[in-house]
Design a protein around this motif. Structure first.
Motif, short mmCIF file in Angstrom:
data_model
loop_
_atom_site.label_atom_id
_atom_site.label_comp_id
_atom_site.label_asym_id
_atom_site.label_seq_id
_atom_site.Cartn_x
_atom_site.Cartn_y
_atom_site.Cartn_z
N TYR A 126 0.83 -1.23 0.00
CA TYR A 126 0.00 0.00 0.00
C TYR A 126 0.85 1.26 0.00
O TYR A 126 0.40 2.32 -0.36
N ALA A 127 2.06 1.16 0.41
CA ALA A 127 2.91 2.37 0.44
C ALA A 127 3.47 2.69 -0.93
O ALA A 127 4.16 3.67 -1.13
N CYS A 128 3.24 1.85 -1.91
CA CYS A 128 3.73 2.13 -3.28
C CYS A 128 3.12 3.43 -3.78
O CYS A 128 1.98 3.73 -3.47
N PRO A 129 3.90 4.16 -4.63
CA PRO A 129 3.34 5.41 -5.18
C PRO A 129 2.05 5.12 -5.91
O PRO A 129 1.15 5.93 -5.91
N SER A 130 1.96 3.99 -6.55
CA SER A 130 0.73 3.69 -7.29
C SER A 130 0.27 2.31 -6.90
O SER A 130 1.07 1.39 -6.79
N GLU A 131 -1.00 2.22 -6.71
CA GLU A 131 -1.57 0.95 -6.26
C GLU A 131 -1.33 -0.14 -7.29
O GLU A 131 -1.02 -1.29 -6.96
N SER A 132 -1.39 0.32 -8.59
CA SER A 132 -1.25 -0.67 -9.64
C SER A 132 0.10 -1.38 -9.55
O SER A 132 0.26 -2.52 -9.96
N THR A 133 1.06 -0.68 -8.99
CA THR A 133 2.41 -1.22 -9.01
C THR A 133 2.48 -2.56 -8.30
O THR A 133 2.94 -3.56 -8.83
N TRP A 134 2.01 -2.55 -7.03
CA TRP A 134 2.18 -3.83 -6.28
C TRP A 134 1.32 -4.94 -6.82
O TRP A 134 1.71 -6.09 -6.87
N LYS A 135 0.19 -4.48 -7.40
CA LYS A 135 -0.66 -5.51 -7.99
C LYS A 135 0.05 -6.15 -9.16
O LYS A 135 0.08 -7.38 -9.33
N LEU A 136 0.63 -5.25 -10.01
CA LEU A 136 1.33 -5.76 -11.17
C LEU A 136 2.51 -6.61 -10.70
O LEU A 136 2.81 -7.66 -11.27
N ALA A 137 3.17 -6.12 -9.66
CA ALA A 137 4.35 -6.83 -9.16
C ALA A 137 3.94 -8.25 -8.76
O ALA A 137 4.62 -9.23 -9.08
N VAL A 138 2.84 -8.35 -8.07
CA VAL A 138 2.37 -9.68 -7.62
C VAL A 138 2.09 -10.54 -8.83
O VAL A 138 2.61 -11.66 -8.97
N ALA A 139 1.31 -9.94 -9.75
CA ALA A 139 0.93 -10.72 -10.94
C ALA A 139 2.18 -11.19 -11.65
O ALA A 139 2.29 -12.36 -12.07
N SER A 140 3.12 -10.25 -11.77
CA SER A 140 4.34 -10.58 -12.50
C SER A 140 5.08 -11.67 -11.76
O SER A 140 5.60 -12.62 -12.36
N LEU A 141 5.14 -11.50 -10.46
CA LEU A 141 5.89 -12.48 -9.68
C LEU A 141 5.29 -13.86 -9.89
O LEU A 141 6.00 -14.83 -10.15
N LEU A 142 3.97 -13.85 -9.83
CA LEU A 142 3.30 -15.15 -9.99
C LEU A 142 3.66 -15.74 -11.36
O LEU A 142 3.99 -16.91 -11.49
#
Length: 1703
Positions: free
Chosen positions: A1437-1453
């Protein structure tokens, strides 16, 4: 009827008989002897008549007898008888029948009668008849007869006296006539030379024939008598008067000069007797002086006696006239005496007769000529001729000098003008008109108060004397006033007229002879005899001073127009004569006199005054007396006809012109008109005078230099009377005709005229210096007129003429200047228009001569002159275009001689000329001039007065280039011909041919000059000019470059294009950064152009783009030049420096050019596509080669030959070289060079500033960076073959740098999306594209390329990090975009999130493709990805943009789903060992994030997020835990611990009751728990590893349940009646559910699979569950119920044990 005819003889006989009868009748009574004699006489006659056939001869023989009776009758002394006898005797005489003897008797008889004084008249008659009818009377008889007549002259009777005098005269004449007749008879007979003469003159007579002797004796005695001596021969003289003697002498000398000249005896008499006599008789006159006879004189002087004096002068006149050759010395004396008689001290009558005598001499020019030869030209001789002239002059002067008042009074009272001289004098005193000093109708001279009337005395050219003819007067007559003056005046005029006409006649004869001689001997030179010339010159030299003095005085004094005219005519003819004889001083003197007379009195004119001083110092002497020239100072009463301004430097009062001035002016004009050829240097005088007169009369020059009456500009204006007004047009006309007549002058005279006009003009110029007074334009106007009429020989006068006019053109006085230019341009136009022979077109030298002054005018600084010059050029162009030929360079030079200080209008006019030339005359001029046209057009472009002209001239250059293109062939041929000629000349001189751009062929040089000019214009200070020139230059090179030969391109590239780039670069980098407020006038300047630097930036952009385009379109051609690589390097260097310039516009454009030259593709062979290919490169279709655009169905526009040439020139471009090794190699060097440039540019531009950023350094713009990065893909295509890791690293640095660059706040709105939108900037896209290109290349490339993958990943992952940690640009502070204020110069950090996310996507995408690659595995790419993703995952949640961590998770997966299998596969190699800890950390950081979700997250959002967490756990359960045996143990343990942690609810006390259900992440816990459970009872345990996982999971789970339950019980107890928090209740419920689930699971599991320890732990739960029974929550109760239910299975002991134990 003849006396000898028979009838006459018969009648004679009858008469004689009758006479004798009458005699006998008369004497019958008184004188019988006589009667008898008479009768016998009758008989005698009858007898003779009867006997002789020749009766007359017989009568003559017997004449003594026949005459006897009559003589006897006379002897009777009876008057009647005597008369009868004398009549009879006369009859006999008349029939010539008297013999000598008879004659003697008759004479004796007459003598007797004379002595008694009888019948005197009859006697005289008889003597006369006797002497005239025959020659029988000689010697003494004759002498006696003559004496008889003389005696009768002195009787008392007046009639007798007069008759006798007449008879004497006749008799004397008869004597001399006889001698002449005798000489005639003896003409043919050769005489014996006379014996030597003795001393006496008596002896000399013996040699003479009879008649001559008589004459001699008679003449000798006349001299004796006049001298008052006794006669020798005329014996019996009693009385004689001198006057009569002198008259007789004069008549003999006058009537029979031949006698004296032919016979020495007579000559001797003249010399020895006559001359001394005359001199002696003159003495009283010489000695006498009027008023000198006083007491002082010791002896009384004999007074001059008028009759003698007058007769002496007559004799002298005759002597001089006829015997001058004999009596040279004597004549000298006579003439000197004559001169003395004119003396003022002599009596008036004496002066009058002397002047009459002088007049007689003056009408005999040949005589005067002889005087000059005999006296004036001899050494030590009296200058007689000069003295005569001077005497006349001083005589005239003396008449004006009044000796004393009394006489003055007498003289100044003129006759009243009634009648002429004699009558006026006779009347004496005042006439009817009274005394008046005003102008009378009578002609007169008036000088200083002396008034002398002028009489008409004789017809011109004849000396009719009045007083020399007064032979009857004894007393001196009274001379009427003005008579002497009139005679002297006539004498003077006749003298001039005589001399001049004589000499001119002889000159004419000589000229004819010379002409004949030249015709017959064209090769020889005519040499005139000097003798005659010397005489003429001496005559003029001797006479001119006196003549001039007298004429000037008379001219001054004259009041009569006719007299004035005559004087002027005399001066004019003298001037002309002097001129013809080459006598400069006298010529100038006469001309000066006329000039002075033309001007107002005392008029200050330096030319004339200088001359007069020379003259006045020449006093001349007459007989030792010095005579001064009287300077004219007339204040005479002349009619004033004009008042005007004098022409002087200082303003003065007015001056007046009189009618006489105008008359003189006309003479002056006449002189110049008719005698211009002899004026020589005195043109100066003439013209100076005319100039002043013209000025005073106010004539101003008009068209063509003619003078027209105009008003004077300043001062009291000119006043002209009507009299002169009517004259003005005439004068003006004559003035013009005067200069028109200069066409008849010979060359030398013409030069004199020009020189005179020039020096006049110089004076006028000096006078006009320093003041703005109206200057005198006379000279300039007349130079023009002279030039115009002498066009046929213009060459000889052109240089002095134009040279002077050029000086005039530089004069500070504008009017003067203007006329100078007017004259000069008129002459040039006329010169060019004149039909010369040979025509101008063939006579190059003349043409250049004519045009040269036009060129010289360019050096004049005055604008008005240049205006005139250019107007002239315009007119020449309009009329003369076709024949200018070699004159073109001059004309073009004039057009092009423009300077910036000249003002717009001039430049505009000049430009009009140029436009005319370019539009109309290019084809007519020699091709060698085309280069000049180019230069001139260029110079108009460079002038800074008028921007529009500069721009238009650039257009003209384009037109010129078109012309070159169309007429290429013709021009080439002509230039090559010319070149050959020059080459030959150069070789002859041994020099090298020196022309600009030499080695190139001449036609190419023409192009190069054009390009060079455009190049100069491309660096003009004015932006508009630069822009236009740049566009034109590149267009021409593109359009017409095909015409250039290949080597020429070398020059184009190096000398034109690169040189231009250098200049532009220098100018741009040094340009001023000051803000320009406005663009002149009220034009506002756009902010992108408001400094010089920005304006130069535009130029730089244009230039660079143009050069790049040429490199692009002409690539093949250039590549064959040999040094293409150097050129390429230079171009890249320019692109680099432009790209690194601190100006965004330039840097961006540089990259565009870079892109352009990198987009080069091999032209398609198919001609149809060529056009399109070029179009894609941005070449406008107009410029596409017509050849390449001539596909099927496109007809060729140009002629074949042109096509061939084009093919020859551009063959290089059309036939691409085969793609052989060499070209590929060469290409790669070019591309690598380009790569190096790109790298340097990128490095420089993206390197962050090192120091503190207070000094705001330049930060490249986004578009620039974008363009820079966009170049890479194109570039890479060409270098990929050798692209190494090293290069990749370089690239990475640049890409990273570029992305890090911040944007200035004022540009951010245009580049950045609003913060909420997640889009990429074009730069970021470009970066990714670059990497994408690389990746694709590696993908399809050979194996060895794959080592680059990790580097690319590394690069991308760096970008991914930007999502949470934006890059720093040096130490620059950047603001977040949301906080930036647009109007401040702040730097805004980009929103890197979209970029990072896109990078991440790329990473995932790429990883999917490359996970198995060795390099990817070896370089631990997966670990790096995880490590990178850990940051956003941890921040969540502290990411500048919410999309970032979501994308990061998706990417990680996604990555893990690909990467884990690979990792497992390589687990043994240990390549992934370091990855596992990273991965677990990543999971942990994400699933149990330290950041709290934002307060405003909706429940739906929360649930979504929870679903993500669940996904992660699911991944663990599917991808990791099942493969535990391939995974490090401690990793699995960490995962289990984590799951355990997740399965237990974490307290989140801030939740509201309502949300608590959701926020508790129940699903997540559940999944964790289930996973734990699942792995607790995995029945497929195939490996110990797996069992280990289950045990571990189970143990964790049980421990967790125990904890939760215990805490719940405690809390329940403590809370009393308060219900527990919702989440705690939920948690306990979950635990209870978990327990029941666990129990189920345990039941299903094979018992051997369950660890004993586990059972222990499960059972241990039971007491805790039981404790929960007291809880108050119904939900908990129901859950508890379910949880406790399964325990029933534990209630019975295990069967085996019981059975075993019991049984």
């Amino acid at each position: 009827m003849s006396t000898s005819s028979p009838e006459a003889v018969k009648k004679l006989l009858e008469n004689m008989q009758t006479d004798l009868r009458s005699l006998s009748m008369e004497c019958k009574k008184k004188f019988p002897p006589v009667k008898e004699a008479a009768e016998s006489g009758i008989v005698k006659i009858k007898t003779i008549a009867a006997r002789n056939t020749d009766i007359l001869a017989a009568l003559k023989e017997n004449s003594s007898e026949i005459v006897q009776p009559f003589l006897m009758g006379c002897g009777t002394k009876e008057p009647k008888i005597t008369q009868l006898c004398l009549a009879a005797i006369q009859r006999l005489m008349s029939h010539e029948v008297v013999s000598e003897a008879a004659a003697g008797n008759i004479i004796n008889m007459l003598w007797q009668l004379m002595e008694i004084g009888l019948e005197e008249l009859k006697l005289l008659q008889t003597v006369l008849v006797l002497l005239t009818t025959n020659t029988v009377v000689h010697d003494e008889v004759l002498s006696k007869a003559i004496v008889l007549c003389f005696r009768l002259h002195f009787t008392k009777d007046n009639i007798t006296n007069n008759t006798a005098a007449a008879t004497v005269r006749q008799v004397v004449t008869v004597v001399f006539e006889r001698m002449v007749a005798e000489d005639e008879r003896f003409k043919g007979i050769v005489e014996q030379p006379p014996p030597v003469q003795g001393n006496t003159n008596r002896r000399s007579v013996s040699t003479l024939r009879p008649s001559a002797k008589d004459a001699y004796m008679l003449f000798q005695d006349l001299c004796q008598l006049v001298n008052a001596d006794a006669p020798y021969w005329l014996v019996g003289m009693t009385e004689m008067t001198r006057t009569f003697g002198l008259e007789l002498l004069e008549s003999v000398l006058n009537d029979f000069p031949g006698v004296f000249l032919q016979h020495q005896e007579f000559s001797f008499l003249l010399k020895e007797r006559v001359c001394p006599l005359v001199i002696k008789l003159f003495s009283p006159n010489i000695k006498f002086r009027q008023g000198a006879c006083g007491a002082a004189t010791p002896a009384p002087v004999e007074k001059p006696y008028f009759p003698i004096c007058m007769r002496l002068l007559r004799v002298v006149s005759v002597l001089i006239k006829h015997f001058y050759r004999l009596l040279v010395t004597e004549c000298e004396i006579f003439l000197s005496l004559l001169v003395k008689f004119l003396d003022g001290e002599k009596p008036q009558w004496l002066r009058a007769v002397a002047v009459e005598s002088v007049h007689r001499l003056c009408v005999q020019p040949h005589l005067l000529c002889s005087f000059c030869q005999s006296y004036d030209m001899k050494q030590h001789s009296t200058k007689v001729f000069r003295d005569i002239v001077n005497a006349l002059g001083s005589f005239i002067q003396s008449l004006f000098i009044v000796p004393n008042a009394s006489i003055a009074a007498a003289i100044t009272a003129p006759a009243g003008g009634s009648g002429s001289g004699a009558q006026a004098a006779a009347q004496g005193g005042p006439g009817a008109g009274g005394v008046s000093n005003t102008m009378t109708t009578q002609a007169a001279f008036e000088y200083r108060g002396t008034w002398i009337p002028l009489m008409t005395i004789s017809v011109q050219g004849s000396a009719k004397a009045t007083y020399l003819e007064m032979l009857d007067k004894v007393e001196p007559p009274s001379i009427p006033e003005g008579y002497a003056m009139s005679v002297a005046f006539s004498a003077l005029l006749d003298l001039v007229r005589g001399i001049t006409s004589m000499i001119e006649r002889e000159l004419a004869v000589e000229e004819e002879a010379a002409a004949e001689f030249r015709e017959t001997h064209p090769d020889l030179e005519w040499k005139p005899q000097r003798g005659s010339h010397l005489v003429w010159e001496e005559m003029v030299n001797a006479s001119w001073c006196g003549l001039l003095a007298a004429l000037s005085l008379l001219l001054d004094a004259s009041t009569d127009e006719t007299a004035t005219e005559n004087i002027l005519k005399a001066e004019l003819t003298m001037a002309s004569l002097c001129g013809r004889l080459g006598l400069v001083t006298p010529r100038d003197a006469f001309i000066t006199a006329i000039c002075k007379a033309s001007l107002p009195p005392h008029y200050a004119l330096t030319v004339l005054s200088n001359n007069t001083t020379n003259l006045s110092s020449k006093a001349f002497s007459i007989q030792g007396q010095s005579v001064q020239i009287i300077s004219p100072s007339s204040e005479s009463h002349q009619q004033v006809v004009a008042v005007g301004q004098p022409l002087t430097a200082q303003p003065q009062g007015t001056v007046v012109l009189t009618a006489k001035n105008i008359q003189c002016m006309r003479t002056l004009l006449n002189l110049a008109h008719c005698h211009g050829a002899v004026l020589g240097t005195s043109w100066q005088l003439v013209l100076a005078t005319l100039q002043h007169l013209v000025w005073i009369l106010g004539l101003k020059p008009g068209i063509g230099g003619a003078l027209k009456p105009g008003r004077a500009v300043e001062g009291p204006s000119t006043v002209l009377t009507t009299a002169v007004m009517t004259d003005l047009p005439v004068i003006s006309n004559v003035l013009s005709r005067l200069f028109e007549s200069s066409q008849y002058l010979d060359d030398v005279s013409l030069h004199h005229l020009i020189n005179a006009l020039c020096s006049l003009s110089l004076e006028a110029m000096e006078m006009a210096f320093g003041n703005n007074k109206e200057p005198s334009l006379f000279a300039v106007a007349k130079l023009l007129e002279t030039g115009l009429v002498n066009m046929d020989r213009i060459e000889i006068l052109w240089r002095p003429l134009t040279g002077h006019l050029l000086e005039v053109c530089q004069h500070p006085n504008s009017r003067m200047r203007e006329w100078g230019a007017e004259a000069l341009t008129a002459l040039i136009k006329a010169g060019l228009a004149y039909k010369h022979d040979p025509p101008l077109a063939l006579n190059l030298r003349l043409q250049l001569l004519l045009l040269n002054p036009l060129k010289e005018l360019s050096n004049v600084l005055h604008a008005d002159i240049r205006q005139k010059q250019l107007e002239c050029v315009l007119q020449i162009l309009q009329s003369q275009d076709d024949c200018l030929g070699p004159g073109w360079p001059l004309v073009l030079g004039v057009i092009g001689a423009i300077r910036n200080d000249q003002g717009e209008s001039l430049i505009r006019t000049a430009f009009q000329c140029l436009q005319l030339v370019v539009t109309d005359f290019l084809p007519t001029m020699p091709c060698t001039c085309l280069q000049i046209v180019v230069e001139v057009a260029g110079s108009f472009g460079l002038q800074n007065q008028e921007l529009n002209i500069s721009l238009t001239s650039i257009g003209l250059l384009w037109n010129i280039s078109d012309y070159f293109f169309q007429r290429g062939e013709a021009i080439t041929q002509e230039l090559e011909r010319e070149e050959e000629v020059l080459q030959k000349q150069a070789q002859e001189k041994g020099e090298t041919l020196n022309r600009p751009f030499h080695p190139a062929p001449p036609f190419d040089c023409l192009w190069l000059c054009l390009y060079a000019k455009l190049g100069e214009l491309c660096v003009d200070p004015r932006p508009a000019v630069r822009k236009s020139a740049g566009q034109t230059m590149f267009s021409t090179i593109t359009a017409h470059g095909t015409l250039l030969q290949r080597p020429t391109w070398h020059i184009v590239v190096w000398k034109v294009l690169f040189q231009l780039l250098d200049c532009v670069r220098t100018a741009s980098t040094t340009a001023d950064k000051e803000k320009i407020e406005s663009g002149g006038g009220n034009i506002l300047i756009h902010h992108s152009r408001d400094t010089a630097e920005k304006q130069w930036a535009e130029t730089w952009v244009l230039t660079l783009a143009g050069v790049a385009r040429i490199f692009n379109t002409r690539r093949y051609l250039l590549q064959q030049l040999g040094d293409f690589f150097e050129a390429w390097e230079v171009l890249l260097n320019h692109i680099q420096s432009a790209a690194l310039s601190k100006n965004n516009e330039v840097s961006l454009a540089a990259l565009k050019s870079f892109q352009e030259i990198l987009q080069i593709v091999t032209p398609v062979k198919d001609s149809d596509k060529a056009g399109d290919a070029l179009a894609t490169m941005g070449v406008p279709p107009v410029l596409v080669d017509p050849l390449s655009a001539s596909g099927p169905g496109r007809p060729l526009v140009r002629s074949d030959s042109m096509v061939e040439r084009l093919t020859r020139y551009i063959g290089a471009e059309l036939q691409a070289p085969p793609p052989g090794e060499e070209s590929a190699l060469e290409d790669s060097t070019l591309w690598w060079s380009a790569w190096n440039t790109w790298y340097r540019t990128g490095t420089e531009s993206t390197r962050p500033p090192s120091g503190p950023t207070e000094k705001l350094s330049f930060i490249p713009s986004q578009p620039f960076l974008t363009a820079l990065i966009q170049i890479f893909p194109a570039l890479y295509q060409h270098i990929k073959a050798n692209f190494s890791m090293e290069d990749l690293k370089k690239l990475g640095v640049i890409l990273h740098g570029a992305v890090s660059v911040p944007i200035s706040s004022d540009a951010s709105p245009f580049i950045l999306p609003s913060y909420t939108e997640a889009t990429l900037t074009s730069l970021q896209e470009a970066v990714l594209t670059a990497l994408d290109v690389l990746q694709k290349a590696i993908c399809v490339g050979p194996e060895n390329l794959q080592v680059m993958y990790p580097a690319i990943f590394e690069q991308l992952l760096l970008f991914v990090e930007f999502s949470c940690k934006p890059p720093q640009y040096g130490r620059m502070e950047t603001k977040h975009v949301a906080n930036a204020k647009y109007n401040q110069a702040e730097w805004v950090a980009l929103n890197y999130v979209p970029f990072a996310e896109r990078s991440l996507e790329v990473v995932v995408d790429m990883y999917q493709k490359t996970a198995c690659h060795k390099a990817v595995i070896n370089e631990k790419v997966l670990q790096n990805i995880i490590k990178t993703l850990k940051t956003p995952l941890g921040l969540k949640y502290a990411c500048p943009s919410e999309s970032t961590w979501k994308l990061a998770v998706a990417s990680l997966l996604k990555v893990l789903s690909i990467g884990l299998p690979v990792a497992r596969q390589h687990s043994s190699s240990g390549k992934f060992d370091t990855m596992w800890p990273e991965l677990v950390n990543a999971f942990e950081d994400f699933l149990f994030t330290k950041s709290t979700p934002p307060d405003n997250v909706s429940i739906q959002e929360f649930q979504k997020n929870e679903a993500i967490d669940v996904e992660v756990v699911q991944l663990i359960s599917t991808e990791i835990l099942p493969f535990a045996n391939f995974i490090p143990k401690d990793f699995v343990a960490q995962i289990m611990t984590m799951l355990n942690r997740g399965s237990i609810h974490s307290q989140a006390p801030s939740f509201t009751e309502a949300e608590i259900d959701v926020r508790m992440r129940e699903d997540f816990s559940k999944v964790c728990f289930e996973t734990l459970l699942q792995f607790s009872f995995s029945n497929k345990v195939s490996t110990p590893q797996e069992g280990y996982i289950s045990r571990m999971a189970l143990s964790v789970l049980l421990k967790r349940s125990q904890d939760v339950l215990r805490r719940y019980v405690e809390d329940e107890r403590l809370s009393g009646r308060c219900p527990l928090p919702r989440q705690q209740v939920t948690e306990i419920i979950f635990v209870l559910k978990a327990v029941s689930t666990l129990m189920d699971s345990l039941k299903k599991t094979q018992p051997e699979n369950v660890d004993g320890n586990t059972w222990t732990q499960v059972i241990a739960l039971y007491p805790t569950l039981v404790e929960c029974v007291t809880c108050s929550s119904s939900e908990v109760s129901s859950a508890l119920k379910e949880a406790l239910g399964p325990f029933k299975d534990f209630m019975q002991p295990p069967v085996s044990k019981v059975q075993n134990g019991e049984s």
